[in-house]
Structure formats: structure tokens, C-alpha cells
Design a protein around this motif. Sequence first.
Motif, PDB file in Angstrom:
ATOM      1  N   ILE A 208       0.837  -1.206   0.000  1.00  0.00           N
ATOM      2  CA  ILE A 208       0.000   0.000   0.000  1.00  0.00           C
ATOM      3  C   ILE A 208       0.868   1.252   0.000  1.00  0.00           C
ATOM      4  O   ILE A 208       0.630   2.194  -0.766  1.00  0.00           O
ATOM      5  N   LEU A 209       1.913   1.276   0.857  1.00  0.00           N
ATOM      6  CA  LEU A 209       2.827   2.421   0.894  1.00  0.00           C
ATOM      7  C   LEU A 209       3.487   2.646  -0.464  1.00  0.00           C
ATOM      8  O   LEU A 209       3.531   3.770  -0.965  1.00  0.00           O
ATOM      9  N   LEU A 210       4.019   1.583  -1.058  1.00  0.00           N
ATOM     10  CA  LEU A 210       4.687   1.710  -2.354  1.00  0.00           C
ATOM     11  C   LEU A 210       3.710   2.173  -3.432  1.00  0.00           C
ATOM     12  O   LEU A 210       4.064   2.986  -4.289  1.00  0.00           O
ATOM     13  N   PHE A 211       2.486   1.659  -3.385  1.00  0.00           N
ATOM     14  CA  PHE A 211       1.484   2.046  -4.367  1.00  0.00           C
ATOM     15  C   PHE A 211       1.218   3.542  -4.309  1.00  0.00           C
ATOM     16  O   PHE A 211       1.226   4.235  -5.322  1.00  0.00           O
ATOM     17  N   PHE A 212       0.997   4.058  -3.097  1.00  0.00           N
ATOM     18  CA  PHE A 212       0.675   5.479  -2.975  1.00  0.00           C
ATOM     19  C   PHE A 212       1.874   6.378  -3.261  1.00  0.00           C
ATOM     20  O   PHE A 212       1.706   7.485  -3.780  1.00  0.00           O
ATOM     21  N   ILE A 213       3.078   5.906  -2.972  1.00  0.00           N
ATOM     22  CA  ILE A 213       4.258   6.687  -3.332  1.00  0.00           C
ATOM     23  C   ILE A 213       4.392   6.752  -4.852  1.00  0.00           C
ATOM     24  O   ILE A 213       4.652   7.799  -5.428  1.00  0.00           O
ATOM     25  N   GLY A 214       4.197   5.620  -5.517  1.00  0.00           N
ATOM     26  CA  GLY A 214       4.231   5.608  -6.983  1.00  0.00           C
ATOM     27  C   GLY A 214       3.146   6.478  -7.578  1.00  0.00           C
ATOM     28  O   GLY A 214       3.383   7.231  -8.521  1.00  0.00           O
ATOM     29  N   LEU A 215       1.950   6.419  -6.994  1.00  0.00           N
ATOM     30  CA  LEU A 215       0.846   7.257  -7.463  1.00  0.00           C
ATOM     31  C   LEU A 215       1.162   8.737  -7.262  1.00  0.00           C
ATOM     32  O   LEU A 215       0.913   9.562  -8.142  1.00  0.00           O
ATOM     33  N   GLN A 216       1.766   9.078  -6.114  1.00  0.00           N
ATOM     34  CA  GLN A 216       2.142  10.461  -5.846  1.00  0.00           C
ATOM     35  C   GLN A 216       3.160  10.953  -6.861  1.00  0.00           C
ATOM     36  O   GLN A 216       3.093  12.093  -7.330  1.00  0.00           O
ATOM     37  N   LEU A 217       4.116  10.110  -7.237  1.00  0.00           N
ATOM     38  CA  LEU A 217       5.101  10.495  -8.252  1.00  0.00           C
ATOM     39  C   LEU A 217       4.426  10.815  -9.577  1.00  0.00           C
ATOM     40  O   LEU A 217       4.750  11.810 -10.227  1.00  0.00           O
ATOM     41  N   ILE A 218       3.489   9.974  -9.968  1.00  0.00           N
ATOM     42  CA  ILE A 218       2.795  10.195 -11.234  1.00  0.00           C
ATOM     43  C   ILE A 218       1.949  11.465 -11.175  1.00  0.00           C
ATOM     44  O   ILE A 218       1.980  12.291 -12.083  1.00  0.00           O
ATOM     45  N   LEU A 219       1.222  11.652 -10.077  1.00  0.00           N
ATOM     46  CA  LEU A 219       0.362  12.833  -9.948  1.00  0.00           C
ATOM     47  C   LEU A 219       1.168  14.124  -9.817  1.00  0.00           C
ATOM     48  O   LEU A 219       0.700  15.189 -10.210  1.00  0.00           O
ATOM     49  N   SER A 220       2.389  14.035  -9.297  1.00  0.00           N
ATOM     50  CA  SER A 220       3.201  15.245  -9.119  1.00  0.00           C
ATOM     51  C   SER A 220       3.742  15.783 -10.439  1.00  0.00           C
ATOM     52  O   SER A 220       4.291  16.882 -10.471  1.00  0.00           O
ATOM     53  N   THR A 221       3.574  15.035 -11.516  1.00  0.00           N
ATOM     54  CA  THR A 221       4.052  15.529 -12.811  1.00  0.00           C
ATOM     55  C   THR A 221       3.231  16.720 -13.288  1.00  0.00           C
ATOM     56  O   THR A 221       3.685  17.481 -14.135  1.00  0.00           O
ATOM     57  N   LYS A 222       2.045  16.912 -12.728  1.00  0.00           N
ATOM     58  CA  LYS A 222       1.209  18.045 -13.120  1.00  0.00           C
ATOM     59  C   LYS A 222       1.651  19.345 -12.462  1.00  0.00           C
ATOM     60  O   LYS A 222       1.342  20.409 -12.945  1.00  0.00           O
ATOM     61  N   ASN A 223       2.388  19.266 -11.359  1.00  0.00           N
ATOM     62  CA  ASN A 223       2.838  20.458 -10.639  1.00  0.00           C
ATOM     63  C   ASN A 223       4.257  20.785 -11.080  1.00  0.00           C
ATOM     64  O   ASN A 223       5.208  20.214 -10.592  1.00  0.00           O
ATOM     65  N   ARG A 224       4.422  21.708 -11.978  1.00  0.00           N
ATOM     66  CA  ARG A 224       5.729  22.035 -12.545  1.00  0.00           C
ATOM     67  C   ARG A 224       6.244  23.378 -12.054  1.00  0.00           C
ATOM     68  O   ARG A 224       7.099  23.981 -12.669  1.00  0.00           O
ATOM     69  N   GLN A 225       5.741  23.845 -10.962  1.00  0.00           N
ATOM     70  CA  GLN A 225       6.146  25.127 -10.419  1.00  0.00           C
ATOM     71  C   GLN A 225       7.557  25.028  -9.842  1.00  0.00           C
ATOM     72  O   GLN A 225       7.869  24.122  -9.082  1.00  0.00           O
ATOM     73  N   VAL A 226       8.431  25.950 -10.206  1.00  0.00           N
ATOM     74  CA  VAL A 226       9.804  25.968  -9.713  1.00  0.00           C
ATOM     75  C   VAL A 226      10.003  27.246  -8.910  1.00  0.00           C
ATOM     76  O   VAL A 226       9.738  28.341  -9.388  1.00  0.00           O
ATOM     77  N   ILE A 227      10.463  27.070  -7.659  1.00  0.00           N
ATOM     78  CA  ILE A 227      10.729  28.214  -6.810  1.00  0.00           C
ATOM     79  C   ILE A 227      12.160  28.134  -6.303  1.00  0.00           C
ATOM     80  O   ILE A 227      12.746  27.066  -6.247  1.00  0.00           O
ATOM     81  N   ALA A 228      12.713  29.286  -5.930  1.00  0.00           N
ATOM     82  CA  ALA A 228      14.088  29.335  -5.427  1.00  0.00           C
ATOM     83  C   ALA A 228      14.087  29.009  -3.937  1.00  0.00           C
ATOM     84  O   ALA A 228      13.489  29.721  -3.140  1.00  0.00           O
ATOM     85  N   ILE A 229      14.752  27.911  -3.571  1.00  0.00           N
ATOM     86  CA  ILE A 229      14.878  27.538  -2.170  1.00  0.00           C
ATOM     87  C   ILE A 229      16.323  27.164  -1.882  1.00  0.00           C
ATOM     88  O   ILE A 229      17.072  26.798  -2.795  1.00  0.00           O
ATOM     89  N   PRO A 230      16.748  27.246  -0.609  1.00  0.00           N
ATOM     90  CA  PRO A 230      18.137  26.930  -0.264  1.00  0.00           C
ATOM     91  C   PRO A 230      18.516  25.493  -0.640  1.00  0.00           C
ATOM     92  O   PRO A 230      17.669  24.595  -0.647  1.00  0.00           O
TER      93      PRO A 230
END
Length: 170
Positions: free
Chosen positions: A66-88
Motif C-alpha cells: 500500500i505504501l509503495l502504491f501510494f508513493i508511486g501514485l504520488q510520483l505520477i500525480l506530481s508531474t502536473k505540478n511544474r512550479q519551480v521556486i528558489a529555495i536553499p
Amino acid sequence: MQEILTGLIVALDVVALYLLLPDVKKRFLLSLWTAILHMIFPIIGYNLGNWMLSILTQWSNLISSILLFFIGLQLILSTKNRQVIAIPLVILAITASLDTFSVSISFGMLNLQKHLFIMSAGIWTFVLSYISLYLAKSHFPIKGAILKWIAGISLLTISILTFINSLDNT
């Protein structure tokens, strides 16, 4: 072999992120920080996973999948968020490495070879993050989303196989 491939998979997420950062000044330092954290977080995750295994022996494969499934799903869903900000640099390295903690909990619960996975994750992450930071500066055309999809689908596949194996062992 599974530990080496998993080290590569968790490094692909960093590659996808770092390909989006063309203006990083200290590429070597960021790559080194990220590689070290990709080794520290799994140590913590493995220990937590082993502790959870001793408590939840019968449920560990199910929880792990279950943990691996949701981590993999999060990786796929995070491809829609392409915002880049300056952080340390340190915060960026921690952010890029934090997912290895949760992944390593799952592998700790499965009793995989801890040292092999940790070394694999660190080496793959250092090499691939440095290369991707270099390529990002040269405006390499590959998109990070593709690598996140590959890593996400790989983790989804591992989670499904783990779940199927847990059903076979019951």
C-alpha cells in the motif's frame, strides 16, 4: 538485484526534479547533499520498517504494498505540478530525498538487503542528480515528468507484485 533497481528508481525522482532547475550554482554540492540524504533517510526508514515488522508481521506485506502504491501514485500525480521556486540547497536536497524515507520503510518491512539498497540509492542519486543538474543548465530537451512516470509506474508495479506475493504466502 531488486535493491539496486530500487536505488535507481528512487534516484529517478530526483532526476525529474533537478532537470527543472537550470540555474543551480553549486551542482556538485547539491548532488552530494542529495546522495547523502538518500542514504540517511533509508537507514531511518529501514529501522522503522523493521520495528513495524516485528509488531505487524502478518500485515507487513500488505502495508508495504500500500505504501509503495501510494508513493508511486504520488510520483505520477506530481508531474502536473511544474512550479519551480528558489529555495536553499539544503532544503532542496531534503525535499528531494524525503520520499526515500517512506520507500525504505516498505523495504525494511520486506527485509530486503539494507546496505545494498542504501549504497545503490546514494550512488545512483549522486551520479544521476549531478548529470541532470548539468543537463538542466544546458537546456536538455527531456522532461522530468517522463522520469517521474517511469519511477511511479515502477513503484506501482513493485507494490502490486508485493501484494500478490503476500496473498500467495497466506
